[in-house]
Design an enzyme around this catalytic site. Sequence first.
Site, short mmCIF file in Angstrom:
data_model
loop_
_atom_site.label_atom_id
_atom_site.label_comp_id
_atom_site.label_asym_id
_atom_site.label_seq_id
_atom_site.Cartn_x
_atom_site.Cartn_y
_atom_site.Cartn_z
CG ASP A 1 -1.75 1.40 -5.02
OD1 ASP A 1 -1.24 0.28 -5.22
OD2 ASP A 1 -1.17 2.47 -5.31
CG ASP B 1 1.88 1.78 -0.66
OD1 ASP B 1 2.77 0.94 -0.88
OD2 ASP B 1 1.21 2.32 -1.56
CG HIS C 1 0.26 -2.35 -3.01
ND1 HIS C 1 1.27 -3.18 -2.56
CD2 HIS C 1 0.81 -1.11 -3.07
CE1 HIS C 1 2.37 -2.48 -2.38
NE2 HIS C 1 2.11 -1.22 -2.67
CG ASP D 1 4.44 -0.41 -5.37
OD1 ASP D 1 4.71 -0.16 -6.56
OD2 ASP D 1 4.04 0.45 -4.58
CG HIS E 1 7.31 -0.34 -1.47
ND1 HIS E 1 6.67 -1.45 -0.93
CD2 HIS E 1 6.35 0.39 -2.06
CE1 HIS E 1 5.39 -1.37 -1.23
NE2 HIS E 1 5.16 -0.26 -1.90
ZN LIG Z 1 3.42 0.40 -2.65
#
Ligand SMILES: [Zn+2]
Length: 828
Positions: free
Chosen positions: A428, A179, A177, A291, A572
Amino acid sequence: MKLSRQITVLGSAIFCVVIFSLYLMLDRGQFDQPKSPHREGGFPKGQLSILQEKIDHLERLLAENNEIISNIRDSVINLSDSVKDGLKNPEAINISRGSFSPLLPSAPALLPINKEDCQFAPVSGSQKSDVQMLDVYDILPFDNPDGGVWKQGFDITYDEHEWDNEILQVFLVPHSHNDPGWLKTFDDYFRDQTQHILNNMVVKLQEDKQRKFIWSEISYFSKWWDGIDSQKRDAVKKLIDQQQLEIVTGGWVMADEASPHYFSLIDQLIEGHQWLEKNLGVKPKAGWAVDPFGHSPTMAYILKRSGLSNMLIQRIHYSIKKHFASKKTLEFFWRQNWDLGSSTDILCHMMPFYSYDVPHTCGPDPKICCQFDFKRLPGGRISCPWRVPPEPIHEGNVEHRAWMLLDQYRKKSKLYRTKVLLVPLGDDFRYSDSSEWDQQYQNYQKLFDYMNSHPELHVKAQFGTLSNFFEALRKTTNIDESNSPSFFPVLSGDFFTYADRDDHYWSGYFTSRPFYKRLERVLESHLRSAEILYSLAQVHVQRSSKLQAFPSGEHYKLLTEARRNFGLFQHHDAITGTAKDWVVVDYGTRLYHSLMNLKKVIVDAVHVLVLKDKGTYIYNPSAPFFSMDDVQKAQDALPQKTVIKVTGHPRSLVIYNPLEQERTSVVSVYVNSPKSKVLNAAGKTIKAQISAVWEGATAMSPDTYQVSFLAHLPPLGLAVYQLVESRDAESVKAEYTVFTRGRSNKVLSDGIFHVNELDNIVTDLTIENSYLKLLFSQTSGLLEQIKLKDDGKTHNVKVGFTWYGTTNNRDKSGAYLFLPDGDGKVCL
Ligand SMILES: [Zn+2]
């Protein structure tokens, strides 16, 4: 902020010193130069070498100077580095060549339009769903009892013979994941983690064809792609062909589903999908959203209409997860509330447990599952909070370990209707180290080899992509065969508001960092306007040789960059307002920078469009033909309206309507003269009103006025009006009644407007027009009554303001959560 100011001052000082010394050097150099070119040959050798030294010195100074200028520019504006992705990263040096599409027509993107989509919510409502979310909320007790090892659930049991006739198919889906900004900026995450994850992916997937991996964020993927060589690119394409690597969702980011407008959600998805089509020839089939803080049916609809058949969601209220698990409705067809048929149905898998990390994905017991996260092997940087570490798999323990894991798989599968099980394996920014790939893939392969070679276990476990799982799921239920009855329930509704535990409701982020949420909406409208105007201008440019100076390619890049910065902000942790302060500044700078560029595109495109004689077209970026009606000076500054200097000579005011409908609307601009009047295209004076610009409760601006008039605008069109100062201006002056209620400060007015000051209101405070009359409270100023003039009916209204305190507990309201100390208290 303080630091950057100091850097700026220091930088400016150094800059001045260098410039000054440079000037002195040039000055002296002139003295040393031969007066006449003919004397060159007679130059003494010693003087020549001195001159040479001086030139060298000058060159060094120039180089230093350039560096200082670029440092100052960076520290003051902080733009180029953060916006032009890739400059910081040596591997991604060529954004303009690799990342931006050339100005070539794309393959026509034709999407079928279903007639049903064009019917607006019929009065009779929707076709009956098996699960209607609005009803589910009424059923749930929200009692949150302790569920044992699966804290928010219940005890799961099974009969060992359940799989005797049909084996359990397990798809372990490795994922990472990433971000695009949160605790670090997008660029910093890329430099420190993401590029290594993707580089290792290419090496490690090639080592064994059984290995699989999925990727979702195209913002990162495209940045990485720009920096890799053709050999690596070919390897990636091969991995995709062989179904070892799957691109899931394919959005620019994994978008938030609560704060963005649906236009933004579509826009970031198109940006990702277009990139995939042009560079990889890939069309995503399955959605992956582990997420985002709650899930919206609008996203399901957009994915379905973008050609996806399957999707996965994760952050759902724990009580809903538990309820769905008990009813085996965690897999369902998600249907739009307004859909009378089934054309919007998309197959959706909801993850059952607390999180998408390894402890919460193999089965109900996190203490067991954590032992199958081989990144947490003893000696590593992370361990298991349940204090039982994983063990490397070897001949001596494989039987026992395989049983432990199979037990979790079986229990998890009991929450679903089929014997096809999805088990995500990641977290993550996982798989950044090469060793992590070995730890996970090698240990799991040993477990799978054991399981699969023991038929008495009735299991087939393997690495899989998300689509591998959904294909098996569809196959086992025959749902793709016509006439087969729907195996899965149909669900309608949404999954807001999310709570991950107790009363931790994630509604704080709906309003976190409202300044940037607004800036995003401003950029959205500018982006749409700029795209339309650029396209219209481009039609003229392609037709006329006189418009060749128009910077088509340059502006195309600006539009692409703006779409990508806009897309990035749908992440997000971006539009939600949940990123760290410096990351927010990075996003803000990107949005701001793109807003400036879009204004440039708008101004230049409109210039082409309004020119009657295209032969007079000159492109001069330093003297734009138009200026916009507001100016924002910094990423965190409020915009200020441009004050138009009106004189006896008419000034053009061009108004643009980005909507597909004709519009008649009031347009207000600031001018410097109260004697301004407005002329239409035919030169005829039209009705206008001059109002004061208030600089406080009782102070009017002495030199700025607002002129308002009714503009008629064609669809997607421009209208030109003129402003002119005239002694006999017929514009109506606004009149003011100011209720001072005993305050001593009088209204500061220069006598242009009629101001009526009231100390005391004896009658009701009302505003009315020909349709309605509004009555306001004398004490609070809030609306109390509405009287409709057509039926003469009076409606009482109560407007109030309440405030919420925060709890005394350890967890408090913040960027994510709204945790009040009780009911709201009335404050007005
Ligand atoms: Zn995230």
